[in-house]
Design a protein around this motif. Structure first.
Motif, PDB file in Angstrom:
ATOM      1  N   MET A 166      36.043  50.356  50.270  1.00 40.54           N
ATOM      2  CA  MET A 166      37.400  50.120  49.801  1.00 40.54           C
ATOM      3  C   MET A 166      37.830  48.672  50.030  1.00 40.54           C
ATOM      4  SD  MET A 166      38.717  52.760  48.399  1.00 40.54           S
ATOM      5  CE  MET A 166      40.416  53.134  48.577  1.00 40.54           C
ATOM      6  N   SER A 167      37.444  48.083  51.158  1.00 36.88           N
ATOM      7  CA  SER A 167      37.912  46.726  51.437  1.00 36.88           C
ATOM      8  C   SER A 167      37.342  45.718  50.447  1.00 36.88           C
ATOM      9  CB  SER A 167      37.580  46.315  52.859  1.00 36.88           C
ATOM     10  OG  SER A 167      36.190  46.285  53.067  1.00 36.88           O
ATOM     11  N   ILE A 168      36.115  45.928  50.006  1.00 36.52           N
ATOM     12  CA  ILE A 168      35.512  45.022  49.017  1.00 36.52           C
ATOM     13  C   ILE A 168      36.256  45.135  47.694  1.00 36.52           C
ATOM     14  CG2 ILE A 168      33.439  44.545  47.661  1.00 36.52           C
ATOM     15  CD1 ILE A 168      31.817  45.349  50.164  1.00 36.52           C
ATOM     16  N   ALA A 169      36.553  46.349  47.276  1.00 33.08           N
ATOM     17  CA  ALA A 169      37.290  46.551  46.024  1.00 33.08           C
ATOM     18  C   ALA A 169      38.679  45.927  46.119  1.00 33.08           C
ATOM     19  CB  ALA A 169      37.394  48.037  45.705  1.00 33.08           C
ATOM     20  N   GLY A 170      39.332  46.069  47.266  1.00 30.94           N
ATOM     21  CA  GLY A 170      40.650  45.470  47.456  1.00 30.94           C
ATOM     22  C   GLY A 170      40.596  43.958  47.411  1.00 30.94           C
ATOM     23  N   ALA A 171      39.600  43.376  48.054  1.00 32.95           N
ATOM     24  CA  ALA A 171      39.452  41.920  48.044  1.00 32.95           C
ATOM     25  C   ALA A 171      39.191  41.408  46.636  1.00 32.95           C
ATOM     26  CB  ALA A 171      38.326  41.494  48.987  1.00 32.95           C
ATOM     27  N   GLU A 172      38.334  42.104  45.906  1.00 31.49           N
ATOM     28  CA  GLU A 172      38.052  41.698  44.529  1.00 31.49           C
ATOM     29  C   GLU A 172      39.315  41.769  43.668  1.00 31.49           C
ATOM     30  OE1 GLU A 172      34.839  44.075  42.999  1.00 31.49           O
ATOM     31  OE2 GLU A 172      33.357  43.105  44.297  1.00 31.49           O
ATOM     32  N   ALA A 173      40.086  42.837  43.809  1.00 29.53           N
ATOM     33  CA  ALA A 173      41.325  42.973  43.037  1.00 29.53           C
ATOM     34  C   ALA A 173      42.307  41.860  43.387  1.00 29.53           C
ATOM     35  CB  ALA A 173      41.949  44.338  43.285  1.00 29.53           C
ATOM     36  N   ALA A 174      42.409  41.528  44.671  1.00 30.32           N
ATOM     37  CA  ALA A 174      43.325  40.469  45.096  1.00 30.32           C
ATOM     38  C   ALA A 174      42.934  39.125  44.480  1.00 30.32           C
ATOM     39  CB  ALA A 174      43.342  40.368  46.615  1.00 30.32           C
ATOM     40  N   TYR A 175      41.631  38.821  44.486  1.00 32.08           N
ATOM     41  CA  TYR A 175      41.176  37.555  43.908  1.00 32.08           C
ATOM     42  C   TYR A 175      41.333  37.517  42.395  1.00 32.08           C
ATOM     43  CZ  TYR A 175      39.303  35.687  48.256  1.00 32.08           C
ATOM     44  OH  TYR A 175      39.167  35.177  49.525  1.00 32.08           O
ATOM     45  N   ARG A 176      41.124  38.631  41.752  1.00 28.01           N
ATOM     46  CA  ARG A 176      41.194  38.668  40.285  1.00 28.01           C
ATOM     47  C   ARG A 176      42.615  38.773  39.759  1.00 28.01           C
ATOM     48  NH1 ARG A 176      36.223  42.711  39.761  1.00 28.01           N
ATOM     49  NH2 ARG A 176      34.568  41.162  39.875  1.00 28.01           N
ATOM     50  N   GLU A 177      43.459  39.531  40.459  1.00 27.82           N
ATOM     51  CA  GLU A 177      44.773  39.848  39.890  1.00 27.82           C
ATOM     52  C   GLU A 177      45.949  39.504  40.806  1.00 27.82           C
ATOM     53  OE1 GLU A 177      44.692  43.902  38.460  1.00 27.82           O
ATOM     54  OE2 GLU A 177      42.546  43.706  38.041  1.00 27.82           O
ATOM     55  N   GLY A 178      45.710  38.790  41.889  1.00 24.14           N
ATOM     56  CA  GLY A 178      46.767  38.548  42.861  1.00 24.14           C
ATOM     57  C   GLY A 178      47.490  37.224  42.748  1.00 24.14           C
ATOM     58  N   GLU A 179      47.142  36.415  41.762  1.00 22.05           N
ATOM     59  CA  GLU A 179      47.732  35.077  41.676  1.00 22.05           C
ATOM     60  C   GLU A 179      49.247  35.107  41.489  1.00 22.05           C
ATOM     61  OE1 GLU A 179      47.140  30.870  39.345  1.00 22.05           O
ATOM     62  OE2 GLU A 179      45.689  32.456  39.038  1.00 22.05           O
ATOM     63  N   GLU A 180      49.743  35.988  40.655  1.00 22.24           N
ATOM     64  CA  GLU A 180      51.189  36.056  40.423  1.00 22.24           C
ATOM     65  C   GLU A 180      51.921  36.427  41.719  1.00 22.24           C
ATOM     66  OE1 GLU A 180      54.277  38.713  37.814  1.00 22.24           O
ATOM     67  OE2 GLU A 180      52.313  38.281  36.925  1.00 22.24           O
ATOM     68  N   TRP A 181      51.385  37.422  42.435  1.00 23.96           N
ATOM     69  CA  TRP A 181      51.991  37.831  43.698  1.00 23.96           C
ATOM     70  C   TRP A 181      51.947  36.674  44.697  1.00 23.96           C
ATOM     71  CZ3 TRP A 181      49.835  37.737  48.523  1.00 23.96           C
ATOM     72  CH2 TRP A 181      50.620  38.265  49.544  1.00 23.96           C
ATOM     73  N   LEU A 182      50.807  35.997  44.801  1.00 23.49           N
ATOM     74  CA  LEU A 182      50.654  34.899  45.743  1.00 23.49           C
ATOM     75  C   LEU A 182      51.650  33.789  45.451  1.00 23.49           C
ATOM     76  CD1 LEU A 182      49.220  33.498  48.083  1.00 23.49           C
ATOM     77  CD2 LEU A 182      47.526  32.666  46.425  1.00 23.49           C
ATOM     78  N   GLU A 183      51.795  33.413  44.197  1.00 27.39           N
ATOM     79  CA  GLU A 183      52.739  32.348  43.841  1.00 27.39           C
ATOM     80  C   GLU A 183      54.170  32.746  44.180  1.00 27.39           C
ATOM     81  OE1 GLU A 183      52.228  29.176  43.068  1.00 27.39           O
ATOM     82  OE2 GLU A 183      50.123  29.659  43.401  1.00 27.39           O
ATOM     83  N   ALA A 184      54.532  33.997  43.927  1.00 27.99           N
ATOM     84  CA  ALA A 184      55.873  34.470  44.259  1.00 27.99           C
ATOM     85  C   ALA A 184      56.087  34.444  45.774  1.00 27.99           C
ATOM     86  CB  ALA A 184      56.097  35.875  43.709  1.00 27.99           C
TER      87      ALA A 184
END
Length: 134
Positions: free
Chosen positions: A1-19
Motif C-alpha cells: 500500500m505504501s508504494i501505491a500511495g507514494a506513486e499516487a502522490a508523485y503522479r497526482e499530488g502537485e495541485e495539493w502540494l502547491e495549495a
C-alpha cells in the motif's frame, strides 16, 4: 500500500502540494506581520523551506526556563525552545505554522499577551515602546 500511495502522490499530488505551500507561506507572512505589530521587540525569521517560524525573544530578558514557563503556564501555548536545536538557541522558539490560520492567530495572541505583560512590568530589556508605536 505504501508504494501505491507514494506513486499516487508523485503522479497526482502537485495541485495539493502547491495549495499546501501557498497556505504555509500565507501563515508565515501572517505570523510575521502579527508579531511585528504586537511584539516589535521580537526578531522573526520567516522560513524559506520549512513550516517552522523561528522567533528570537531574547529582548524580553527571560531565561529559557522563564520563557518556557511563561508560554506554557500563562499563554497556554507549547512551542519548541531553540536550545533543543542549536547550541545558541537560548531565548528563541520555534512556532509550527502547519495549522489552520485561526489556531495560529489564537496562539500568537496568547503569546503576545503574555509577553506584553512582561514588557509592561518592566521585564523586557531595552526596546520598550510606547503604546501605538511600531
Amino acid at each position: 500500500m505504501s508504494i501505491a500511495g507514494a506513486e499516487a502522490a508523485y503522479r497526482e499530488g502537485e495541485e495539493w502540494l502547491e495549495a499546501c505551500l501557498t497556505y504555509l507561506r500565507g501563515n508565515a507572512s501572517f505570523a510575521a506581520a502579527y508579531l511585528a505589530e504586537r511584539l516589535p521587540e521580537a526578531i522573526v525569521y520567516v522560513p524559506e523551506a520549512t513550516y517552522l517560524l523561528w522567533v528570537d525573544l531574547r529582548p524580553f530578558g527571560l531565561s529559557q526556563t522563564e520563557l518556557g514557563d511563561l508560554l506554557v503556564k500563562e499563554a497556554r501555548v507549547a512551542v519548541s525552545g531553540g536550545g533543543a536545536f542549536v547550541s545558541e538557541g537560548e531565548g528563541r522558539v520555534r512556532i509550527n505554522l502547519a495549522t489552520r490560520r485561526e489556531i495560529l492567530e489564537e496562539g500568537l495572541s496568547r503569546i503576545a499577551q503574555a509577553l506584553g505583560s512582561v514588557r509592561s512590568s518592566g521585564g523586557a530589556k531595552g526596546g520598550d515602546t510606547e503604546a501605538g508605536e511600531g
